[in-house]
Scaffold this active site. Structure first.
Site, PDB file in Angstrom:
ATOM      1  N   GLU A  90       0.821  -1.214   0.000  1.00 62.75           N
ATOM      2  CA  GLU A  90       0.000   0.000   0.000  1.00 62.75           C
ATOM      3  C   GLU A  90       0.847   1.254   0.000  1.00 62.75           C
ATOM      4  O   GLU A  90       1.871   1.319   0.662  1.00 62.75           O
ATOM      5  CB  GLU A  90      -0.796   0.064   1.304  1.00 62.75           C
ATOM      6  CG  GLU A  90      -1.926  -0.886   1.368  1.00 62.75           C
ATOM      7  CD  GLU A  90      -2.724  -0.673   2.658  1.00 62.75           C
ATOM      8  OE1 GLU A  90      -3.456  -1.568   3.018  1.00 62.75           O
ATOM      9  OE2 GLU A  90      -2.585   0.399   3.283  1.00 62.75           O
ATOM     10  N   CYS A 103       3.188   8.486   1.560  1.00 55.84           N
ATOM     11  CA  CYS A 103       3.437   7.615   2.703  1.00 55.84           C
ATOM     12  C   CYS A 103       3.804   6.249   2.135  1.00 55.84           C
ATOM     13  O   CYS A 103       2.967   5.588   1.531  1.00 55.84           O
ATOM     14  CB  CYS A 103       2.171   7.570   3.549  1.00 55.84           C
ATOM     15  SG  CYS A 103       2.270   6.478   4.957  1.00 55.84           S
ATOM     16  N   CYS A 110       4.697  -6.817   8.493  1.00 53.37           N
ATOM     17  CA  CYS A 110       5.489  -6.194   9.557  1.00 53.37           C
ATOM     18  C   CYS A 110       5.672  -7.215  10.672  1.00 53.37           C
ATOM     19  O   CYS A 110       4.823  -8.062  10.889  1.00 53.37           O
ATOM     20  CB  CYS A 110       4.755  -4.960  10.093  1.00 53.37           C
ATOM     21  SG  CYS A 110       5.708  -4.006  11.297  1.00 53.37           S
ATOM     22  N   CYS A 114       2.284  -4.381  16.758  1.00 53.70           N
ATOM     23  CA  CYS A 114       1.563  -3.391  17.565  1.00 53.70           C
ATOM     24  C   CYS A 114       0.067  -3.727  17.520  1.00 53.70           C
ATOM     25  O   CYS A 114      -0.502  -3.931  16.447  1.00 53.70           O
ATOM     26  CB  CYS A 114       1.808  -1.981  17.046  1.00 53.70           C
ATOM     27  SG  CYS A 114       3.549  -1.512  17.083  1.00 53.70           S
ATOM     28  N   CYS A 117      -2.568  -1.764  15.220  1.00 53.69           N
ATOM     29  CA  CYS A 117      -2.225  -1.509  13.817  1.00 53.69           C
ATOM     30  C   CYS A 117      -2.846  -2.550  12.907  1.00 53.69           C
ATOM     31  O   CYS A 117      -2.867  -3.742  13.231  1.00 53.69           O
ATOM     32  CB  CYS A 117      -0.699  -1.507  13.672  1.00 53.69           C
ATOM     33  SG  CYS A 117      -0.141  -1.280  11.985  1.00 53.69           S
ATOM     34  N   GLY A 157       5.150  -1.677   7.553  1.00 52.98           N
ATOM     35  CA  GLY A 157       6.509  -2.121   7.838  1.00 52.98           C
ATOM     36  C   GLY A 157       7.202  -1.236   8.853  1.00 52.98           C
ATOM     37  O   GLY A 157       6.752  -0.126   9.147  1.00 52.98           O
ATOM     38  N   GLU A 158       8.290  -1.756   9.384  1.00 54.65           N
ATOM     39  CA  GLU A 158       9.108  -0.994  10.326  1.00 54.65           C
ATOM     40  C   GLU A 158      10.406  -0.641   9.603  1.00 54.65           C
ATOM     41  O   GLU A 158      11.230  -1.516   9.339  1.00 54.65           O
ATOM     42  CB  GLU A 158       9.362  -1.856  11.579  1.00 54.65           C
ATOM     43  CG  GLU A 158      10.433  -1.355  12.505  1.00 54.65           C
ATOM     44  CD  GLU A 158      10.310   0.110  12.915  1.00 54.65           C
ATOM     45  OE1 GLU A 158       9.231   0.555  13.321  1.00 54.65           O
ATOM     46  OE2 GLU A 158      11.334   0.820  12.816  1.00 54.65           O
ATOM     47  N   SER A 189       9.668   6.966  10.492  1.00 50.10           N
ATOM     48  CA  SER A 189       8.945   6.691  11.726  1.00 50.10           C
ATOM     49  C   SER A 189       9.294   5.300  12.233  1.00 50.10           C
ATOM     50  O   SER A 189       9.287   4.338  11.475  1.00 50.10           O
ATOM     51  CB  SER A 189       7.441   6.794  11.446  1.00 50.10           C
ATOM     52  OG  SER A 189       6.706   6.548  12.617  1.00 50.10           O
ATOM     53  N   SER A 212       7.048   6.403  17.324  1.00 45.13           N
ATOM     54  CA  SER A 212       5.693   5.996  17.690  1.00 45.13           C
ATOM     55  C   SER A 212       5.709   5.608  19.156  1.00 45.13           C
ATOM     56  O   SER A 212       6.058   4.489  19.501  1.00 45.13           O
ATOM     57  CB  SER A 212       5.250   4.814  16.827  1.00 45.13           C
ATOM     58  OG  SER A 212       5.231   5.210  15.481  1.00 45.13           O
ATOM     59  N   LEU A 213       5.359   6.560  19.991  1.00 44.58           N
ATOM     60  CA  LEU A 213       5.464   6.357  21.436  1.00 44.58           C
ATOM     61  C   LEU A 213       4.161   5.756  21.989  1.00 44.58           C
ATOM     62  O   LEU A 213       4.156   4.675  22.548  1.00 44.58           O
ATOM     63  CB  LEU A 213       5.804   7.700  22.102  1.00 44.58           C
ATOM     64  CG  LEU A 213       6.071   7.676  23.596  1.00 44.58           C
ATOM     65  CD1 LEU A 213       7.243   6.779  23.930  1.00 44.58           C
ATOM     66  CD2 LEU A 213       6.303   9.096  24.117  1.00 44.58           C
ATOM     67  N   HIS A 214       3.073   6.468  21.825  1.00 44.07           N
ATOM     68  CA  HIS A 214       1.712   6.023  22.148  1.00 44.07           C
ATOM     69  C   HIS A 214       1.387   5.792  23.628  1.00 44.07           C
ATOM     70  O   HIS A 214       0.214   5.797  24.001  1.00 44.07           O
ATOM     71  CB  HIS A 214       1.312   4.784  21.347  1.00 44.07           C
ATOM     72  CG  HIS A 214       1.437   4.952  19.864  1.00 44.07           C
ATOM     73  ND1 HIS A 214       1.005   6.083  19.214  1.00 44.07           N
ATOM     74  CD2 HIS A 214       1.965   4.150  18.908  1.00 44.07           C
ATOM     75  CE1 HIS A 214       1.253   5.959  17.918  1.00 44.07           C
ATOM     76  NE2 HIS A 214       1.841   4.804  17.704  1.00 44.07           N
ATOM     77  N   ASN A 288      -7.230   5.160  14.687  1.00 42.06           N
ATOM     78  CA  ASN A 288      -8.153   4.580  13.719  1.00 42.06           C
ATOM     79  C   ASN A 288      -8.543   3.209  14.201  1.00 42.06           C
ATOM     80  O   ASN A 288      -7.685   2.350  14.368  1.00 42.06           O
ATOM     81  CB  ASN A 288      -7.448   4.410  12.372  1.00 42.06           C
ATOM     82  CG  ASN A 288      -7.631   5.614  11.502  1.00 42.06           C
ATOM     83  OD1 ASN A 288      -8.754   6.006  11.192  1.00 42.06           O
ATOM     84  ND2 ASN A 288      -6.522   6.218  11.114  1.00 42.06           N
ATOM     85  N   CYS A 331      -3.267   3.023   7.734  1.00 41.65           N
ATOM     86  CA  CYS A 331      -2.293   1.918   7.782  1.00 41.65           C
ATOM     87  C   CYS A 331      -2.809   0.509   7.542  1.00 41.65           C
ATOM     88  O   CYS A 331      -3.468  -0.067   8.389  1.00 41.65           O
ATOM     89  CB  CYS A 331      -1.633   1.909   9.147  1.00 41.65           C
ATOM     90  SG  CYS A 331      -1.538   3.489   9.927  1.00 41.65           S
TER      91      CYS A 331
END
Ligand code: SAH
Length: 342
Positions: A90, A103, A110, A114, A117, A157-158, A189, A212-214, A288, A331
């Site tokens: 994507e 993006c 991945c 998480c 996600c 992906g990371e 990111s 990406s702390l969250h 989301n 995502c």
């Protein structure tokens, strides 16, 4: 066969020398690939027919097929590309006042897992090569007949789990002979792959780093993001401080607000304690909700309260505008949906 877009210009010069060609041909080829955006060697008309044939024997020009394309009423366009090996990735393009931002995905799937996600639950298949990452930009520029001005590595992906390919993709994106997008217009990111934060700090790249702390609390972060079991918040913050000291650049912390999970005053307090005094910016994202995901979006009221609290405590925080919410632009959603349909 080798993908010709997998090579930096100096590497391509070496490849050409290996097949008995003059290195300056790489400059010509680069122009066709990245300035003209051709889809075949036959279009490289200032190369001899013999050389074009030789290149066809040695290399492919990876051109993606569009499997699906969704256009949002706000101008956001989302692509599902067939990457020619049976897999799909994507890519999303968003329109802002200051230009068009793409993006990009860095992996097929991945490994990070998480919980909130959409990529979670779809297995990791493989890394994208540098040329395949760059191709996302070329394919979009071709399809929409536009020039991309900003690149964010926030797709599937990371990026720090595919570090070398991402770094080389950035080299090609950045190169004056390549896509010529300035490093300041590129953001990476990460969910917090700590050793790579040190590595990127030492490289002194001009790209923006997003974390990406969250969550600001280890127990809650580990429950949401498995990477936290490997590198906890203290280790992550230590790496971030090193990065800031080394580069003198601001870090952008992503914080996706989930209702009754990380959006109350206690959470905001812990976040302030963590970030106080740091050269940073907090990007608040209304989470989301993914299908059967247990995290749902905070109320607007809570989101605003959270932002105001941070701002009052001297931490710059903004709420990310939601784009493409009428299409599956968040995502991994398009790929996930397709996986489920299959
Ligand atoms: N692996 C990298 C980049 C991909 S995710 C990373 O973790 O940073 C890009 C951003 O979208 C990350 O900040 C990620 O946490 C966030 N994200 C993922 N799923 C989301 C969702 N359902 N709602 C809001 N943000 C999400």
């Amino acid at each position: 066969m080798k993908n010709i877009k997998d090579y930096s210009i100096s590497e391509l010069k070496q490849e050409l020398e290996k097949i008995g060609e003059k290195p300056y041909r790489a400059d010509q080829i680069y122009k066709w690939l990245y300035k003209v955006n051709v889809t075949s060697f036959d279009e490289m008309t200032d190369l001899s027919l013999a050389l074009r044939e030789k290149l066809k024997q040695e290399f492919t020009i990876c051109n993606y097929n569009i499997l699906e394309k969704q256009v949002s009423s706000d101008g956001t366009v989302k692509y599902l590309f067939d990457i020619l090996d049976g897999n799909a990735i994507e890519t999303v393009v968003m329109e802002y006042k200051h230009g068009r931002t793409i993006c990009v995905s860095s992996q097929v799937g991945c490994r990070m897992g998480c919980k909130f996600c959409a990529s979670t639950g779809i297995s990791f298949i493989r890394n994208l090569s540098s040329g395949e990452i760059v191709e996302e930009i070329l394919a979009v520029e071709k399809d929409l007949d536009i020039k991309i001005s900003n690149v964010v590595f926030m797709g599937i992906g990371e990026p720090f789990d595919n570090f070398d390919n991402v770094m080389k993709a950035i080299e090609i994106i950045n190169s004056p002979k390549g896509l010529e997008i300035g490093a300041r217009h590129i953001s990476i990111s990460t969910c917090g792959v700590v050793p790579k934060i040190y590595e990127i700090a030492d490289r002194d790249m001009q790209c923006t780093l997003s974390i990406s702390l969250h969550q600001a609390n280890n127990e809650k972060r580990s429950a949401m993001m498995p990477i936290n079991n490997k590198y906890n918040i203290e280790e992550l913050m230590k790496a971030c401080r090193y990065y800031i000291e080394k580069t003198n650049k601001r870090i952008s912390f992503e914080y996706a607000l989930a209702k009754d999970n990380n959006d109350n005053e206690q959470d905001a307090k812990e976040l302030v304690n963590l970030l106080k005094g740091m050269l940073c910016h907090v990007n608040l994202i209304p989470i989301n909700k993914i299908q059967d995901g247990k995290f749902s979006k905070s109320t607007n009221e809570n989101i605003i309260k959270f932002r105001d609290y941070l701002n009052n405590q001297g931490i710059v925080a903004t709420i990310r505008r939601e784009l493409g919410s009428d299409i599956d632009a968040a995502c991994g959603q398009l790929r996930r949906k397709r996986g489920e349909e299959k």
